[in-house]
Design a protein around this motif. Sequence first.
Motif, PDB file in Angstrom:
ATOM      1  N   ALA A  49       0.836  -1.296  -0.086  1.00 54.28           N
ATOM      2  CA  ALA A  49      -0.462   0.029   0.097  1.00 54.28           C
ATOM      3  C   ALA A  49       0.842   1.263  -0.018  1.00 54.28           C
ATOM      4  O   ALA A  49       0.513   2.202  -0.467  1.00 54.28           O
ATOM      5  CB  ALA A  49      -0.971  -0.083   1.326  1.00 54.28           C
ATOM      6  N   ASP A  64      -4.044  -1.195 -10.143  1.00 54.56           N
ATOM      7  CA  ASP A  64      -5.362  -2.150 -10.018  1.00 54.56           C
ATOM      8  C   ASP A  64      -5.011  -3.321  -9.208  1.00 54.56           C
ATOM      9  O   ASP A  64      -5.608  -3.851  -8.431  1.00 54.56           O
ATOM     10  CB  ASP A  64      -5.908  -2.388 -11.211  1.00 54.56           C
ATOM     11  CG  ASP A  64      -6.654  -1.039 -11.607  1.00 54.56           C
ATOM     12  OD1 ASP A  64      -6.839  -0.140 -10.954  1.00 54.56           O
ATOM     13  OD2 ASP A  64      -6.688  -1.000 -13.170  1.00 54.56           O
ATOM     14  N   GLU A  67      -4.145  -2.718  -5.508  1.00 57.67           N
ATOM     15  CA  GLU A  67      -5.509  -2.591  -4.872  1.00 57.67           C
ATOM     16  C   GLU A  67      -6.273  -3.737  -4.515  1.00 57.67           C
ATOM     17  O   GLU A  67      -6.849  -3.783  -3.571  1.00 57.67           O
ATOM     18  CB  GLU A  67      -6.199  -1.619  -5.694  1.00 57.67           C
ATOM     19  CG  GLU A  67      -7.197  -1.029  -4.852  1.00 57.67           C
ATOM     20  CD  GLU A  67      -6.952  -0.054  -3.838  1.00 57.67           C
ATOM     21  OE1 GLU A  67      -7.502  -0.117  -2.641  1.00 57.67           O
ATOM     22  OE2 GLU A  67      -5.763   0.569  -3.733  1.00 57.67           O
ATOM     23  N   ARG A  71      -7.262  -4.775  -0.900  1.00 56.03           N
ATOM     24  CA  ARG A  71      -8.452  -5.166  -0.433  1.00 56.03           C
ATOM     25  C   ARG A  71      -8.560  -6.405   0.331  1.00 56.03           C
ATOM     26  O   ARG A  71      -9.807  -6.666   1.195  1.00 56.03           O
ATOM     27  CB  ARG A  71      -9.517  -4.914  -1.705  1.00 56.03           C
ATOM     28  CG  ARG A  71      -9.634  -3.527  -2.124  1.00 56.03           C
ATOM     29  CD  ARG A  71     -10.596  -3.648  -3.192  1.00 56.03           C
ATOM     30  NE  ARG A  71     -10.794  -2.106  -3.821  1.00 56.03           N
ATOM     31  CZ  ARG A  71     -11.577  -1.376  -3.140  1.00 56.03           C
ATOM     32  NH1 ARG A  71     -12.475  -1.429  -2.124  1.00 56.03           N
ATOM     33  NH2 ARG A  71     -11.730  -0.066  -3.703  1.00 56.03           N
ATOM     34  N   ARG A  80      -7.030   2.694   6.268  1.00 53.03           N
ATOM     35  CA  ARG A  80      -6.692   3.475   5.104  1.00 53.03           C
ATOM     36  C   ARG A  80      -7.682   4.593   4.906  1.00 53.03           C
ATOM     37  O   ARG A  80      -7.569   5.660   4.561  1.00 53.03           O
ATOM     38  CB  ARG A  80      -6.540   2.719   3.899  1.00 53.03           C
ATOM     39  CG  ARG A  80      -5.204   1.835   3.694  1.00 53.03           C
ATOM     40  CD  ARG A  80      -5.032   1.175   2.386  1.00 53.03           C
ATOM     41  NE  ARG A  80      -5.053   2.098   1.425  1.00 53.03           N
ATOM     42  CZ  ARG A  80      -5.021   1.826  -0.047  1.00 53.03           C
ATOM     43  NH1 ARG A  80      -5.383   0.627  -0.298  1.00 53.03           N
ATOM     44  NH2 ARG A  80      -4.710   2.573  -0.937  1.00 53.03           N
TER      45      ARG A  80
END
Length: 86
Positions: A49, A64, A67, A71, A80
Amino acid sequence: MVTIDTITSNSHNDPVRPARLAWLMAIARAVGAASTLRRRQRRTRIHLAQLTEEQLRDVGLSPDMAEREIRKSRLLLVERLYQPPV
């Protein structure tokens, strides 16, 4: 003369006890290994991150993809959301 009536079972000689202890130790090792894996994944996602887009490209990841991986850590998402903007 020893007869069957005089033979008693002592708990420290019980053959079931070592098997039960081995079973409990196996469970403890499995829980410990799972916990270690989760901690390692969380640390990796935290570091992921913090990478810039350029650093992500250097390691072969798109923003992407990073991410999506981030997640997977639900607590990291909560952290976050509440972080002040930089």
